[in-house]
Design an enzyme around this catalytic site. Structure first.
Site, PDB file in Angstrom:
ATOM      1  N   CYS A 150      43.809  48.226  29.401  1.00 61.02           N
ATOM      2  CA  CYS A 150      42.966  48.835  30.382  1.00 61.02           C
ATOM      3  C   CYS A 150      43.776  48.817  31.825  1.00 61.02           C
ATOM      4  O   CYS A 150      44.093  49.909  32.503  1.00 61.02           O
ATOM      5  CB  CYS A 150      41.649  48.295  30.838  1.00 61.02           C
ATOM      6  SG  CYS A 150      40.767  49.304  32.027  1.00 61.02           S
ATOM      7  N   ASP A 173      35.036  40.561  44.207  1.00 62.99           N
ATOM      8  CA  ASP A 173      36.726  40.400  44.417  1.00 62.99           C
ATOM      9  C   ASP A 173      37.376  41.559  45.334  1.00 62.99           C
ATOM     10  O   ASP A 173      37.899  41.678  46.216  1.00 62.99           O
ATOM     11  CB  ASP A 173      37.457  40.025  43.261  1.00 62.99           C
ATOM     12  CG  ASP A 173      36.867  38.585  42.687  1.00 62.99           C
ATOM     13  OD1 ASP A 173      36.693  37.810  43.728  1.00 62.99           O
ATOM     14  OD2 ASP A 173      37.002  38.322  41.492  1.00 62.99           O
ATOM     15  N   CYS A 207      34.146  45.027  28.340  1.00 68.15           N
ATOM     16  CA  CYS A 207      33.194  46.107  29.051  1.00 68.15           C
ATOM     17  C   CYS A 207      32.665  46.954  28.328  1.00 68.15           C
ATOM     18  O   CYS A 207      31.371  47.304  28.530  1.00 68.15           O
ATOM     19  CB  CYS A 207      33.966  46.533  30.168  1.00 68.15           C
ATOM     20  SG  CYS A 207      35.049  47.832  29.546  1.00 68.15           S
ATOM     21  N   LEU A 265      36.235  53.755  39.413  1.00 65.81           N
ATOM     22  CA  LEU A 265      36.393  54.256  38.074  1.00 65.81           C
ATOM     23  C   LEU A 265      35.305  54.115  37.162  1.00 65.81           C
ATOM     24  O   LEU A 265      34.839  53.286  36.859  1.00 65.81           O
ATOM     25  CB  LEU A 265      37.565  53.513  37.510  1.00 65.81           C
ATOM     26  CG  LEU A 265      38.994  53.541  38.206  1.00 65.81           C
ATOM     27  CD1 LEU A 265      40.080  52.832  37.527  1.00 65.81           C
ATOM     28  CD2 LEU A 265      39.182  54.845  38.797  1.00 65.81           C
ATOM     29  N   ALA A 320      40.557  50.060  44.748  1.00 64.16           N
ATOM     30  CA  ALA A 320      39.870  50.110  43.522  1.00 64.16           C
ATOM     31  C   ALA A 320      38.908  49.389  43.542  1.00 64.16           C
ATOM     32  O   ALA A 320      38.801  48.119  43.422  1.00 64.16           O
ATOM     33  CB  ALA A 320      40.734  49.950  42.345  1.00 64.16           C
ATOM     34  N   MET A 321      37.601  49.852  43.684  1.00 72.04           N
ATOM     35  CA  MET A 321      36.391  48.984  43.916  1.00 72.04           C
ATOM     36  C   MET A 321      35.493  48.950  42.450  1.00 72.04           C
ATOM     37  O   MET A 321      34.569  49.967  42.386  1.00 72.04           O
ATOM     38  CB  MET A 321      35.505  49.556  45.100  1.00 72.04           C
ATOM     39  CG  MET A 321      36.430  49.697  46.448  1.00 72.04           C
ATOM     40  SD  MET A 321      35.707  50.336  47.871  1.00 72.04           S
ATOM     41  CE  MET A 321      34.592  49.030  47.997  1.00 72.04           C
ATOM     42  N   SER A 322      35.560  47.992  42.025  1.00 73.74           N
ATOM     43  CA  SER A 322      34.723  47.913  40.777  1.00 73.74           C
ATOM     44  C   SER A 322      33.008  47.665  41.019  1.00 73.74           C
ATOM     45  O   SER A 322      32.415  47.785  40.041  1.00 73.74           O
ATOM     46  CB  SER A 322      35.235  46.707  39.966  1.00 73.74           C
ATOM     47  OG  SER A 322      34.921  45.348  40.536  1.00 73.74           O
ATOM     48  N   GLY A 323      32.772  47.374  42.049  1.00 69.41           N
ATOM     49  CA  GLY A 323      31.575  46.856  42.261  1.00 69.41           C
ATOM     50  C   GLY A 323      31.217  45.291  42.349  1.00 69.41           C
ATOM     51  O   GLY A 323      30.063  44.795  42.706  1.00 69.41           O
ATOM     52  N   GLY A 324      32.325  44.473  42.238  1.00 71.63           N
ATOM     53  CA  GLY A 324      32.110  43.255  42.407  1.00 71.63           C
ATOM     54  C   GLY A 324      32.682  42.656  43.589  1.00 71.63           C
ATOM     55  O   GLY A 324      33.064  43.488  44.447  1.00 71.63           O
TER      56      GLY A 324
END
Length: 388
Positions: free
Chosen positions: A101, A12, A198, A32, A6-10
């Site tokens: 979430c 970590d 968010c 997501l 799961a890649m949030s764009g951050g």
């Protein structure tokens, strides 16, 4: 293993995906899309799941040479997180949307879909540890408590933990993660962490709620029911609030008054002295266990409880007990038959301050996350004395 990262764009989640690749797993990246406003742009550390975040995640996946997809879960996010947030505030509670979430989106909708597609686990950039236990996988705090995120993962169940992968749990600091990202050539190495809710990127929760929750005027009262003033919408008040009460009648002792509770049925905001914010017992339902406890939770047991993501854990005693129908109040959830009751261990801790129904309490035994529940009732020390 076949891993869905799961890649949030951050930074970590990018490093977590990189470590999964380096460990030899077959990795696929997914971002997501949760916002129902596809044109949303991130502003510094405010907001997440934006167009910019999706592009950052894709660039990281390209660098790692892994397949990458964007999954639109915005409708599910609205129903399970945003609508729940509104409903909780309308009911006089203070919810934690990040917990919902994680529970409903990242580790239910996402994980269920990943398993259905043949993945063995979902990897995220959370700072937490998974350890084998006598009764199955256990969730533990990260090695660095200052960055520990086990609190927001307290909603995970044994079945979900069996399909989780947290590559960052044993990393001592965020600085090391940023340094590693820079060394790997990831452009998000110095990207700011996201803050605030968010779907309220400007941070004005009260203003946002004013557009989504009916503003019904009501009374501001003391604990005895005496009317002290008026409010233009109970959702605009939080437990522990001091400023902005606009009371016409000063306290007899001249001391400031604070919001103690919100009564949704009567639409009253209750205020009183600071001492009445000292909570020594909390109770609630909507509970879950992060794996098999391994003992009888109906019997009083020693533990620690944490009521906010960045709060210190507090020594306490807990038990799961049935709700007696004759003693049910408006604070109990209608469909709840049992609740978890926590008594703060006052020999080793101070009372909790400013506890609001709707908050999530996570129970720990040592470093292990035992489970969590949503607070329905917060009882002050003076209330327990009067009830004794």
């Amino acid at each position: 293993m076949k891993i869905l990262a799961a890649m949030s764009g951050g930074v970590d989640s990018a490093v977590a995906a990189a470590r999964a690749v380096e460990a030899g797993h077959e990795v696929v990246g997914v971002h997501l899309a949760l916002s129902r406003m596809p044109g949303t742009i991130r502003t510094g550390s405010r907001g997440c799941c934006t167009v910019e975040d999706a592009m950052d995640a894709r660039r990281a996946a390209n660098l790692l040479e892994i397949p990458f997809y964007v999954w639109d879960l915005s409708e599910r996010f609205k129903e399970d997180v945003v609508d729940d947030f509104v409903a909780e505030y309308a009911a006089g509670r203070t919810p934690n949307p990040c917990m919902r979430c994680n529970e409903k989106i990242k580790f239910q909708a996402l994980l269920d879909k990943a398993i259905a597609l043949g993945f063995d686990a979902v990897a995220t950039g959370h700072y937490a540890m998974l350890e084998p236990g006598a009764h199955g996988p256990e969730l533990h705090r990260a090695s660095a408590w200052a960055k520990d995120q086990s609190y927001v993962l307290g909603v995970l169940t044994e079945k979900q933990l069996a399909h989780c992968y947290f590559p960052l749990g044993d990393t001592p600091s965020k600085q090391l993660i940023r340094a590693e990202a820079a060394e790997r050539g990831l452009q998000v190495a110095q990207k700011p962490d996201s803050h605030d809710i968010c779907f309220i990127p400007d941070g004005d929760t009260r203003g946002w709620l004013s557009d989504h929750v009916d503003r019904t005027p009501g009374d501001i009262v003391d604990a005895g029911g005496q009317v002290l003033g008026r409010h233009d919408g109970a959702h605009g008040y939080t437990v522990g609030q001091r400023r902005g009460l606009s009371l016409g009648t000063p306290a007899a002792d001249g001391k400031p008054r604070f919001v103690l509770s919100i009564r949704p049925v009567s639409n009253q905001v209750v205020v009183g002295p600071k001492e009445s914010l000292e909570i020594t017992r909390i109770a609630g339902g909507r509970y879950s266990w992060a794996g098999e406890p391994g003992f009888d939770v109906a019997q009083r047991f020693a533990c620690e409880v944490q009521i906010r993501a960045h709060a210190d854990p507090v020594p306490a005693f807990a038990r799961l007990e049935p709700i007696i129908e004759a003693e049910r109040t408006e604070e109990h959830r209608v469909d709840a038959t049992h609740e978890i009751v926590i008594d703060i261990d006052l020999e080793h801790a101070e009372p909790l301050i400013g506890v609001a129904p709707g908050q999530t309490a996570v129970i720990y035994i040592g470093t292990r996350v035992l489970g969590q529940f949503t607070i329905d009732r917060a009882v002050a020390a003076d209330e327990l004395v009067h009830a004794a």
